[in-house]
Design a protein around this motif. Structure first.
Motif, PDB file in Angstrom:
ATOM      1  N   ARG A  39      40.616 -20.174 -44.900  1.00 37.31           N
ATOM      2  CA  ARG A  39      41.349 -21.278 -45.525  1.00 37.31           C
ATOM      3  C   ARG A  39      41.878 -20.791 -46.873  1.00 37.31           C
ATOM      4  N   LEU A  40      43.184 -20.873 -47.046  1.00 41.59           N
ATOM      5  CA  LEU A  40      43.845 -20.499 -48.291  1.00 41.59           C
ATOM      6  C   LEU A  40      44.060 -21.761 -49.104  1.00 41.59           C
ATOM      7  N   ALA A  41      43.536 -21.790 -50.304  1.00 39.41           N
ATOM      8  CA  ALA A  41      43.625 -22.987 -51.137  1.00 39.41           C
ATOM      9  C   ALA A  41      44.362 -22.673 -52.438  1.00 39.41           C
ATOM     10  N   HIS A  42      45.256 -23.588 -52.794  1.00 39.13           N
ATOM     11  CA  HIS A  42      45.962 -23.479 -54.072  1.00 39.13           C
ATOM     12  C   HIS A  42      45.843 -24.825 -54.784  1.00 39.13           C
ATOM     13  N   VAL A  91      44.188 -19.040 -39.611  1.00 37.84           N
ATOM     14  CA  VAL A  91      44.412 -19.331 -41.030  1.00 37.84           C
ATOM     15  C   VAL A  91      44.938 -20.750 -41.204  1.00 37.84           C
ATOM     16  N   SER A  92      44.437 -21.417 -42.242  1.00 41.57           N
ATOM     17  CA  SER A  92      44.950 -22.727 -42.621  1.00 41.57           C
ATOM     18  C   SER A  92      45.227 -22.697 -44.116  1.00 41.57           C
ATOM     19  N   VAL A  93      46.088 -23.604 -44.570  1.00 38.71           N
ATOM     20  CA  VAL A  93      46.452 -23.659 -45.983  1.00 38.71           C
ATOM     21  C   VAL A  93      46.165 -25.050 -46.535  1.00 38.71           C
ATOM     22  N   LEU A  94      45.881 -25.074 -47.828  1.00 43.59           N
ATOM     23  CA  LEU A  94      45.568 -26.326 -48.500  1.00 43.59           C
ATOM     24  C   LEU A  94      46.192 -26.305 -49.887  1.00 43.59           C
ATOM     25  N   LEU A  95      47.053 -27.271 -50.157  1.00 40.26           N
ATOM     26  CA  LEU A  95      47.635 -27.467 -51.487  1.00 40.26           C
ATOM     27  C   LEU A  95      47.094 -28.789 -51.994  1.00 40.26           C
ATOM     28  N   VAL A  96      46.375 -28.752 -53.105  1.00 42.66           N
ATOM     29  CA  VAL A  96      45.705 -29.955 -53.590  1.00 42.66           C
ATOM     30  C   VAL A  96      45.803 -30.028 -55.108  1.00 42.66           C
ATOM     31  N   GLU A  97      45.836 -31.244 -55.619  1.00 41.78           N
ATOM     32  CA  GLU A  97      45.834 -31.433 -57.068  1.00 41.78           C
ATOM     33  C   GLU A  97      44.395 -31.392 -57.561  1.00 41.78           C
ATOM     34  N   GLY A  98      44.169 -30.660 -58.627  1.00 46.55           N
ATOM     35  CA  GLY A  98      42.840 -30.564 -59.221  1.00 46.55           C
ATOM     36  C   GLY A  98      42.658 -29.214 -59.876  1.00 46.55           C
ATOM     37  N   ASP A  99      41.538 -29.059 -60.565  1.00 44.84           N
ATOM     38  CA  ASP A  99      41.287 -27.760 -61.182  1.00 44.84           C
ATOM     39  C   ASP A  99      40.719 -26.823 -60.123  1.00 44.84           C
ATOM     40  N   ALA A 100      41.044 -25.554 -60.258  1.00 44.42           N
ATOM     41  CA  ALA A 100      40.727 -24.565 -59.229  1.00 44.42           C
ATOM     42  C   ALA A 100      39.234 -24.522 -58.901  1.00 44.42           C
ATOM     43  N   ALA A 101      38.376 -24.534 -59.920  1.00 45.59           N
ATOM     44  CA  ALA A 101      36.938 -24.442 -59.669  1.00 45.59           C
ATOM     45  C   ALA A 101      36.438 -25.614 -58.838  1.00 45.59           C
ATOM     46  N   SER A 102      36.868 -26.815 -59.154  1.00 49.91           N
ATOM     47  CA  SER A 102      36.442 -27.989 -58.397  1.00 49.91           C
ATOM     48  C   SER A 102      36.956 -27.968 -56.966  1.00 49.91           C
TER      49      SER A 102
END
Length: 108
Positions: A39-42, A91-102
């Protein structure tokens, strides 16, 4: 490569800068070795709420759209990198609002 529905993916935070993809390359290879999905997260970090005022709403919306566009483009580039490196990795992708650590802690 397909995994069972209850398999936890390897989660990796991505940076739009390709010179920072060493951890990404490791995660792709590790997902292959373990036969796990990736899972790729940004994370799009929003400014603190005290900076969001009625007077700044148009500026905030413009800035938010720019961050969303940058994040989407970065995820597309990183996903292409993963598919070129190891096409068998799910592979999956995730774009989310928030601080990276959280965001990463919540996904892990």
């Amino acid at each position: 490569m397909t995994s069972s529905p209850d398999t936890q993916p390897i989660v990796v935070g991505i940076d739009p800068d390709p010179t920072q993809w060493l951890a990404l390359a490791w995660a792709v290879d590790e997902a292959t070795r373990r036969r796990l999905p990736l899972r790729l997260a940004h994370a799009r970090e929003a400014p603190p709420s005290k900076y969001r005022t009625a007077e700044l709403t148009p500026a905030w919306e413009t800035w938010d759209e720019a961050l969303r566009t940058l994040g989407t483009r970065a995820l597309e580039q990183v996903e292409a990198f993963v598919r070129d490196r190891r096409p068998e990795v799910e592979v999956s992708v995730l774009l989310v609002e928030g601080d990276a650590a959280s965001v990463l802690r919540g996904q892990a």
